[in-house]
Design a protein around this motif. Structure first.
Motif, PDB file in Angstrom:
ATOM      1  N   GLY A 189       0.845  -1.191   0.000  1.00 34.24           N
ATOM      2  CA  GLY A 189       0.000   0.000   0.000  1.00 34.24           C
ATOM      3  C   GLY A 189       0.871   1.227   0.000  1.00 34.24           C
ATOM      4  O   GLY A 189       2.074   1.141   0.267  1.00 34.24           O
ATOM      5  N   PRO A 190       0.277   2.388  -0.288  1.00 27.48           N
ATOM      6  CA  PRO A 190       1.071   3.609  -0.381  1.00 27.48           C
ATOM      7  C   PRO A 190       1.677   4.020   0.958  1.00 27.48           C
ATOM      8  O   PRO A 190       1.267   3.527   2.010  1.00 27.48           O
ATOM      9  CB  PRO A 190       0.061   4.659  -0.874  1.00 27.48           C
ATOM     10  N   SER A 191       2.633   4.921   0.891  1.00 24.62           N
ATOM     11  CA  SER A 191       3.279   5.443   2.088  1.00 24.62           C
ATOM     12  C   SER A 191       2.247   6.093   3.002  1.00 24.62           C
ATOM     13  O   SER A 191       1.376   6.820   2.542  1.00 24.62           O
ATOM     14  CB  SER A 191       4.332   6.468   1.660  1.00 24.62           C
ATOM     15  N   GLY A 192       2.342   5.777   4.291  1.00 24.79           N
ATOM     16  CA  GLY A 192       1.426   6.361   5.256  1.00 24.79           C
ATOM     17  C   GLY A 192       0.098   5.636   5.371  1.00 24.79           C
ATOM     18  O   GLY A 192      -0.797   6.079   6.083  1.00 24.79           O
ATOM     19  N   HIS A 240       7.852  -3.767  -0.690  1.00 30.82           N
ATOM     20  CA  HIS A 240       7.530  -3.267  -2.029  1.00 30.82           C
ATOM     21  C   HIS A 240       8.081  -4.206  -3.092  1.00 30.82           C
ATOM     22  O   HIS A 240       8.032  -3.887  -4.277  1.00 30.82           O
ATOM     23  CB  HIS A 240       8.115  -1.863  -2.231  1.00 30.82           C
ATOM     24  N   GLU A 241       8.636  -5.333  -2.653  1.00 31.90           N
ATOM     25  CA  GLU A 241       9.205  -6.286  -3.608  1.00 31.90           C
ATOM     26  C   GLU A 241       8.079  -7.128  -4.192  1.00 31.90           C
ATOM     27  O   GLU A 241       7.718  -8.175  -3.661  1.00 31.90           O
ATOM     28  CB  GLU A 241      10.245  -7.177  -2.919  1.00 31.90           C
ATOM     29  N   MET A 242       7.522  -6.640  -5.273  1.00 30.65           N
ATOM     30  CA  MET A 242       6.340  -7.301  -5.816  1.00 30.65           C
ATOM     31  C   MET A 242       6.681  -8.661  -6.438  1.00 30.65           C
ATOM     32  O   MET A 242       5.837  -9.549  -6.490  1.00 30.65           O
ATOM     33  CB  MET A 242       5.642  -6.377  -6.817  1.00 30.65           C
ATOM     34  N   GLY A 243       7.923  -8.820  -6.892  1.00 19.29           N
ATOM     35  CA  GLY A 243       8.351 -10.129  -7.396  1.00 19.29           C
ATOM     36  C   GLY A 243       8.301 -11.172  -6.288  1.00 19.29           C
ATOM     37  O   GLY A 243       7.821 -12.295  -6.482  1.00 19.29           O
ATOM     38  N   ILE A 249      -2.295  -8.330   1.040  1.00 17.19           N
ATOM     39  CA  ILE A 249      -3.251  -7.421   1.670  1.00 17.19           C
ATOM     40  C   ILE A 249      -2.895  -6.008   1.219  1.00 17.19           C
ATOM     41  O   ILE A 249      -1.735  -5.605   1.325  1.00 17.19           O
ATOM     42  CB  ILE A 249      -3.153  -7.533   3.212  1.00 17.19           C
ATOM     43  N   PHE A 250      -3.874  -5.304   0.709  1.00 15.32           N
ATOM     44  CA  PHE A 250      -3.625  -3.937   0.253  1.00 15.32           C
ATOM     45  C   PHE A 250      -4.283  -2.955   1.215  1.00 15.32           C
ATOM     46  O   PHE A 250      -5.485  -3.049   1.498  1.00 15.32           O
ATOM     47  CB  PHE A 250      -4.178  -3.726  -1.168  1.00 15.32           C
ATOM     48  N   MET A 251      -3.486  -2.000   1.696  1.00 18.40           N
ATOM     49  CA  MET A 251      -4.005  -1.007   2.648  1.00 18.40           C
ATOM     50  C   MET A 251      -3.960   0.391   2.061  1.00 18.40           C
ATOM     51  O   MET A 251      -3.060   0.730   1.291  1.00 18.40           O
ATOM     52  CB  MET A 251      -3.152  -0.990   3.932  1.00 18.40           C
ATOM     53  N   ASP A 252      -4.922   1.203   2.459  1.00 23.11           N
ATOM     54  CA  ASP A 252      -4.881   2.634   2.164  1.00 23.11           C
ATOM     55  C   ASP A 252      -5.606   3.361   3.289  1.00 23.11           C
ATOM     56  O   ASP A 252      -6.670   2.919   3.736  1.00 23.11           O
ATOM     57  CB  ASP A 252      -5.539   2.927   0.807  1.00 23.11           C
ATOM     58  N   GLN A 253      -4.996   4.439   3.761  1.00 20.26           N
ATOM     59  CA  GLN A 253      -5.579   5.261   4.825  1.00 20.26           C
ATOM     60  C   GLN A 253      -6.079   4.432   6.008  1.00 20.26           C
ATOM     61  O   GLN A 253      -7.193   4.647   6.502  1.00 20.26           O
ATOM     62  CB  GLN A 253      -6.701   6.126   4.249  1.00 20.26           C
ATOM     63  N   LYS A 293      -5.250  -8.249 -11.847  1.00 22.45           N
ATOM     64  CA  LYS A 293      -6.124  -7.076 -11.788  1.00 22.45           C
ATOM     65  C   LYS A 293      -6.808  -7.022 -10.432  1.00 22.45           C
ATOM     66  O   LYS A 293      -7.727  -7.803 -10.157  1.00 22.45           O
ATOM     67  CB  LYS A 293      -7.185  -7.134 -12.897  1.00 22.45           C
ATOM     68  N   PRO A 294      -6.335  -6.111  -9.574  1.00 24.10           N
ATOM     69  CA  PRO A 294      -7.014  -5.995  -8.281  1.00 24.10           C
ATOM     70  C   PRO A 294      -8.427  -5.438  -8.478  1.00 24.10           C
ATOM     71  O   PRO A 294      -8.695  -4.754  -9.476  1.00 24.10           O
ATOM     72  CB  PRO A 294      -6.135  -5.018  -7.500  1.00 24.10           C
ATOM     73  N   ASP A 295      -9.309  -5.746  -7.518  1.00 25.19           N
ATOM     74  CA  ASP A 295     -10.700  -5.283  -7.641  1.00 25.19           C
ATOM     75  C   ASP A 295     -10.823  -3.793  -7.337  1.00 25.19           C
ATOM     76  O   ASP A 295     -11.580  -3.079  -7.989  1.00 25.19           O
ATOM     77  CB  ASP A 295     -11.598  -6.050  -6.648  1.00 25.19           C
ATOM     78  N   HIS A 296     -10.093  -3.352  -6.305  1.00 23.17           N
ATOM     79  CA  HIS A 296     -10.306  -1.986  -5.842  1.00 23.17           C
ATOM     80  C   HIS A 296      -9.571  -0.977  -6.730  1.00 23.17           C
ATOM     81  O   HIS A 296      -8.395  -1.158  -7.028  1.00 23.17           O
ATOM     82  CB  HIS A 296      -9.824  -1.858  -4.398  1.00 23.17           C
ATOM     83  N   PRO A 297     -10.245   0.084  -7.138  1.00 18.64           N
ATOM     84  CA  PRO A 297      -9.604   1.082  -8.010  1.00 18.64           C
ATOM     85  C   PRO A 297      -8.340   1.683  -7.390  1.00 18.64           C
ATOM     86  O   PRO A 297      -7.368   1.956  -8.087  1.00 18.64           O
ATOM     87  CB  PRO A 297     -10.673   2.173  -8.165  1.00 18.64           C
ATOM     88  N   ARG A 298      -8.343   1.843  -6.070  1.00 16.45           N
ATOM     89  CA  ARG A 298      -7.160   2.409  -5.406  1.00 16.45           C
ATOM     90  C   ARG A 298      -5.968   1.458  -5.557  1.00 16.45           C
ATOM     91  O   ARG A 298      -4.835   1.897  -5.740  1.00 16.45           O
ATOM     92  CB  ARG A 298      -7.472   2.676  -3.926  1.00 16.45           C
ATOM     93  N   ALA A 299      -6.246   0.174  -5.470  1.00 13.57           N
ATOM     94  CA  ALA A 299      -5.177  -0.827  -5.633  1.00 13.57           C
ATOM     95  C   ALA A 299      -4.704  -0.851  -7.082  1.00 13.57           C
ATOM     96  O   ALA A 299      -3.510  -0.995  -7.358  1.00 13.57           O
ATOM     97  CB  ALA A 299      -5.674  -2.204  -5.193  1.00 13.57           C
TER      98      ALA A 299
END
Ligand SMILES: Nc1ncnc2c1ncn2[C@@H]1O[C@H](COP(=O)(O)OP(=O)(O)OP(=O)(O)O)[C@@H](O)[C@H]1O
Ligand SMILES: [Mg+2]
Length: 250
Positions: free
Chosen positions: A34-37, A194-197, A207-211, A226-232
């Motif tokens: 997930g993004p920083s923060g 962040h090592e997606m490989g 697990i994808f996190m945001d806010q 293709k993740p489901d969530h647009p943010r992902a």
């Protein structure tokens, strides 16, 4: 092995974890991205009580780790933690770094602790560097010592918070290989990376996190296709083409 039940955390007025409900099974490898923060570090730091939570429960191996009266040292003994910064003791050799916790916390006789530490240094490919001091080891070697040190507590669970992001690129792989070895041996692992490989190859689940929220949990093959969530989706396209994004933003 871990269950997060309605977990909420605030730093002052900042709501850093929002209603997290997740389960990590024994032997599972979960990658948190997930993004920083977004709360990735906060999430895993709550597991061994490096951060308190204000609401909900976290049960690790049958123990409610944030319950009143639970000894924080007991909790931490059962969980291996590897940080971005290796945090080795500079005045101790690689071997002594790995012996410290078993001797001090586990009250293990020195001789036994030495054999155990040596076995784990061997496992991370550093038996030959047992007597070297951190200053004389490369970043990748220091991080492998840090992993051996965490393993020396014989934890049933290992947490990793961006273990390769402070490393020069050529050293990233040696650390990922060690982590992959642990995963293959059945270690339960939660890795912020962040090592997606690595995630694609080794994770059972992403697990994808945001806010502060978990927006998506998926098998890696689905998440990366293709993740489901647009943010992902946006997160993945940003990390795949950072230059395009930077140019687009400018
Ligand atoms: N000790 C703290 N006091 C106040 N706010 C904090 C503290 N630690 C983290 N935060 C805030 O909580 C949010 C989540 O932080 P966290 O470090 O968990 O994010 P992260 O996903 O690990 O980010 P990164 O990818 O940059 O490591 C951020 O907005 C951060 O600024
Ligand atoms: Mg972080």
């Amino acid at each position: 092995m871990i269950s997060f039940e309605g977990v909420n955390k605030w730093y002052g007025s900042h709501h850093a974890l929002v209603d997290v409900n997740e389960t990590v099974n024994k032997g599972e490898v979960v990658v948190v991205c997930g993004p920083s923060g977004s709360g990735k570090s906060t999430l895993i730091r709550t597991v061994n009580r490096l951060e308190p939570i204000q609401k909900g429960r976290i049960v690790v191996n049958g123990q409610d780790v944030h319950a009143r009266g639970v000894d924080v040292n007991d909790v931490r003994r059962g969980i291996g933690f590897v940080f971005q910064q290796f945090n080795l003791f500079p005045h101790l050799s690689a071997l002594e770094n790995c012996m410290l916790a078993p001797v001090r916390l586990g009250k293990m006789p020195r001789r036994e602790a030495r054999d155990l530490a040596m076995a784990f240094l061997e496992r991370v490919g550093l038996a030959a560097k047992a007597n070297a001091y951190p200053a004389n080891l490369s970043g990748g070697q220091q991080q492998r010592v840090a992993i051996a040190r965490a393993l020396a507590g014989k934890p049933p669970l290992m947490l990793f918070d961006e273990p390769t992001s402070a490393l020069d690129p050529e050293m990233v792989n040696e650390v990922l290989q060690v982590m992959k070895g642990l995963a293959c041996d059945g270690m339960t692992m939660v890795c912020v990376t962040h090592e997606m490989g690595f995630a694609r190859e080794v994770a059972d689940r992403v697990i994808f996190m945001d806010q502060g929220q978990v927006l998506e949990r998926a098998r890696p093959e689905n998440f990366f296709r293709k993740p489901d969530h647009p943010r992902a989706q946006r997160f993945l396209s940003d990390i795949r083409s950072p230059w395009v994004t930077a140019a687009g933003a400018a």
